[in-house]
Scaffold this active site. Structure first.
Site, PDB file in Angstrom:
ATOM      1  N   GLY A  74     -11.014  50.329 -60.996  1.00 37.31           N
ATOM      2  CA  GLY A  74     -10.301  49.642 -61.947  1.00 37.31           C
ATOM      3  C   GLY A  74     -10.960  48.681 -62.844  1.00 37.31           C
ATOM      4  O   GLY A  74     -10.773  48.792 -64.150  1.00 37.31           O
ATOM      5  N   THR A  75     -11.639  47.977 -62.395  1.00 31.58           N
ATOM      6  CA  THR A  75     -12.438  46.987 -63.149  1.00 31.58           C
ATOM      7  C   THR A  75     -13.483  47.422 -64.076  1.00 31.58           C
ATOM      8  O   THR A  75     -13.673  47.178 -65.138  1.00 31.58           O
ATOM      9  CB  THR A  75     -13.380  46.122 -61.945  1.00 31.58           C
ATOM     10  OG1 THR A  75     -12.318  45.562 -61.199  1.00 31.58           O
ATOM     11  CG2 THR A  75     -14.080  45.021 -62.945  1.00 31.58           C
ATOM     12  N   GLN A 187      -2.030  48.662 -61.207  1.00 32.10           N
ATOM     13  CA  GLN A 187      -0.852  48.685 -60.069  1.00 32.10           C
ATOM     14  C   GLN A 187       0.209  49.520 -60.102  1.00 32.10           C
ATOM     15  O   GLN A 187       1.289  49.784 -59.360  1.00 32.10           O
ATOM     16  CB  GLN A 187      -0.251  47.051 -60.313  1.00 32.10           C
ATOM     17  CG  GLN A 187      -1.223  46.160 -59.887  1.00 32.10           C
ATOM     18  CD  GLN A 187      -1.348  45.972 -58.274  1.00 32.10           C
ATOM     19  OE1 GLN A 187      -0.193  46.396 -57.554  1.00 32.10           O
ATOM     20  NE2 GLN A 187      -2.491  45.421 -57.660  1.00 32.10           N
ATOM     21  N   HIS A 209      -7.532  53.267 -54.959  1.00 33.29           N
ATOM     22  CA  HIS A 209      -7.305  52.606 -53.770  1.00 33.29           C
ATOM     23  C   HIS A 209      -5.790  51.894 -53.879  1.00 33.29           C
ATOM     24  O   HIS A 209      -5.582  51.612 -52.700  1.00 33.29           O
ATOM     25  CB  HIS A 209      -8.406  51.721 -53.210  1.00 33.29           C
ATOM     26  CG  HIS A 209      -8.387  50.362 -54.029  1.00 33.29           C
ATOM     27  ND1 HIS A 209      -8.065  49.075 -53.351  1.00 33.29           N
ATOM     28  CD2 HIS A 209      -9.084  50.300 -55.180  1.00 33.29           C
ATOM     29  CE1 HIS A 209      -8.324  48.084 -54.587  1.00 33.29           C
ATOM     30  NE2 HIS A 209      -8.824  48.957 -55.548  1.00 33.29           N
ATOM     31  N   CYS A 332      -8.025  39.378 -55.177  1.00 34.40           N
ATOM     32  CA  CYS A 332      -9.407  39.489 -55.848  1.00 34.40           C
ATOM     33  C   CYS A 332      -9.675  37.981 -55.703  1.00 34.40           C
ATOM     34  O   CYS A 332     -10.816  37.666 -55.795  1.00 34.40           O
ATOM     35  CB  CYS A 332      -9.231  40.343 -56.962  1.00 34.40           C
ATOM     36  SG  CYS A 332      -8.882  41.740 -57.041  1.00 34.40           S
TER      37      CYS A 332
HETATM   38  N1  PLP Z   1      -6.247  45.531 -62.558  1.00 33.38           N
HETATM   39  C1  PLP Z   1      -5.297  45.255 -61.899  1.00 33.38           C
HETATM   40  C2  PLP Z   1      -3.937  44.930 -62.297  1.00 33.38           C
HETATM   41  C3  PLP Z   1      -5.414  45.059 -60.453  1.00 33.38           C
HETATM   42  O1  PLP Z   1      -4.446  44.838 -59.532  1.00 33.38           O
HETATM   43  C4  PLP Z   1      -6.994  45.164 -59.939  1.00 33.38           C
HETATM   44  C5  PLP Z   1      -7.117  45.091 -58.674  1.00 33.38           C
HETATM   45  O2  PLP Z   1      -6.353  44.411 -57.765  1.00 33.38           O
HETATM   46  C6  PLP Z   1      -7.888  45.634 -60.743  1.00 33.38           C
HETATM   47  C7  PLP Z   1      -7.534  45.735 -62.083  1.00 33.38           C
HETATM   48  C8  PLP Z   1      -9.160  45.892 -60.206  1.00 33.38           C
HETATM   49  O3  PLP Z   1      -9.149  47.150 -59.600  1.00 33.38           O
HETATM   50  P1  PLP Z   1     -10.402  47.600 -58.728  1.00 33.38           P
HETATM   51  O4  PLP Z   1     -10.104  46.701 -57.435  1.00 33.38           O
HETATM   52  O5  PLP Z   1     -10.244  49.240 -58.470  1.00 33.38           O
HETATM   53  O6  PLP Z   1     -11.590  47.185 -59.353  1.00 33.38           O
END
Ligand code: PLP
Length: 392
Positions: A74-75, A187, A209, A332
């Site tokens: 997601g990042t 989410q 994930h 995170c």
């Molecule tokens: N955006 C939101 C709203 C998230 O909750 C998260 C992870 O907790 C992310 C982005 C980042 O996702 P990833 O862990 O797949 O990089």
């Protein structure tokens, strides 16, 4: 070595891999390991697997196949949109919210000086107001000429408190002012029904994930015709937009997990809602002094509670000793013991904010587990009361 028995209640941080997704991945890891870009039939079958996964993911969110781009998480999806928007020198405007995930906030901080970033506030429930977006766009566009270079990026659902935003309305407002609209739906995807055509968003980020798929794989939806730059350069993968040999097994695992969750969204939401209700009832019955954060309209399973004169870190570690996994703020930044930016933004009173925990329930949790979590939380507070009474 077997892991000790745990009760996992941190599903907003990550989820258990579905067995059906794992089974779909196994042959691609062990036997059908050909490179999807190679012309021989061993490579062709990997390529076909990637194609079918893309079709399946597109179908789950109402997109077309060529609008889905695979990423590593997601990042990366979030960064891709923001970086691609900021990659030329002309004046730009990004409007986002003060409760976004760091995957949005940090790249915004790193924007070049030519890009102005404005954060919208939220109310006590963590909701963004359509009126605020409208007024902000009017004010900013009156003030400076961005020549159409305006992006609005608002998360679909918050990772700490679960609040769901009015994405369709926000997107309409953005478009009516000539802005592009992105939503970080990490989410939400796999937990609430999503139709990108109905929402009319230009970009949408997701991560496997979070919906019982494997880690290290995600996707970005990019509406057909929207101007867009490559993430990384190299080979011709992902229509030359994101080079690098495809993570075939994870792509397939992600598509199977998303289809599985999408098919069962209503059933899962129903049963998770019952678990949430039970947890709240049990804690209320014990007369603990707490507030529940977030809106009634939230992603299933997110239970964010602030206990008066307490310490979220202490609760987390006591529960950990009992084999229960929860979180204090965003997973995170769980190293960070400060009150999170989200809890601050929604204005949780000072005597409650430090005692914030997030219990995030998933489709695999049971009523017995909820009772065990409630018993454990209640016993922490009862024990603390006894210790405090002994000291006075
Ligand atoms: N955006 C939101 C709203 C998230 O909750 C998260 C992870 O907790 C992310 C982005 C980042 O996702 P990833 O862990 O797949 O990089």
């Amino acid at each position: 070595m077997r892991m000790k028995q745990i009760i996992y209640a941190d599903n907003a941080a990550t989820t258990e891999l579905d067995m059906i997704a794992f089974e779909a991945m196994k042959p691609l890891l062990l036997n059908e390991y050909g490179n999807a870009s190679q012309p021989y039939s061993f490579g062709r079958s990997a390529r076909q697997a990637v194609k079918e996964a893309r079709q399946q993911i597109a179908a789950c969110i109402g997109a077309q196949e060529h609008e889905v781009f695979f990423t590593s998480c997601g990042t990366e999806s979030d960064n891709w949109v923001l970086n691609c928007f900021s990659n030329c020198e002309s004046k730009k405007l990004i409007i986002t919210s003060c409760i976004e995930h760091h995957a949005i906030l940090k790249p915004c901080e790193a924007m070049p000086r030519s890009t102005k970033v404005v954060q919208l506030p939220v109310n006590r429930l963590g909701e963004i107001s359509c009126n605020d977006l409208e007024k902000t766009l009017e004010r900013e566009l009156n003030h400076a000429d961005y020549s159409g270079n305006v992006l609005v990026s608002i998360m679909y659902a918050n990772n700490e408190i679960g609040t769901i935003q009015p994405i369709k309305e926000l997107s309409q407002i953005a478009h009516s002012h000539g802005a592009l609209f992105h939503t970080d739906a990490v989410q939400a995807v796999g937990h609430v029904s999503i139709d990108v055509k109905d929402l009319d968003v230009d970009f949408l980020s997701a991560s496997a994930h979070k919906f019982n798929g494997p880690k290290g794989i995600g996707f970005l939806f990019v509406k057909q015709g929207i101007p867009f730059h490559p993430m990384i350069y190299g080979g011709a993968q992902e229509s030359k937009m994101r080079a690098g040999t495809e993570n075939v097994a994870s792509i397939v695992g992600m598509s199977v997990a998303l289809k599985n969750n999408t098919d069962e969204i209503a059933k899962n939401a129903d049963s998770i809602h019952n678990l949430e209700k039970r947890l709240i009832e049990r804690i209320e019955e014990a007369n603990l002094d707490f507030v529940r954060n977030g809106s009634l309209n939230h992603v299933p399973g997110n239970v964010n509670l602030s206990f008066k004169n307490s310490d979220g870190e202490m609760i987390l570690h006591r529960l950990d000793l009992k084999g229960i996994c929860i979180s204090t703020g965003s997973a995170c930044d769980s190293i960070n013991t400060q009150v999170s930016h989200v809890i601050k933004a929604i204005g949780v009173p000072d005597d409650y904010s430090r005692g914030t925990i997030r219990v995030s329930l998933g489709k695999n949790n049971t009523l017995e587990e909820i009772d065990a979590i409630a018993d454990a939380i209640i016993s922490i507070f009862k024990r603390n009361r006894v210790i405090n009474a002994d000291m006075t």
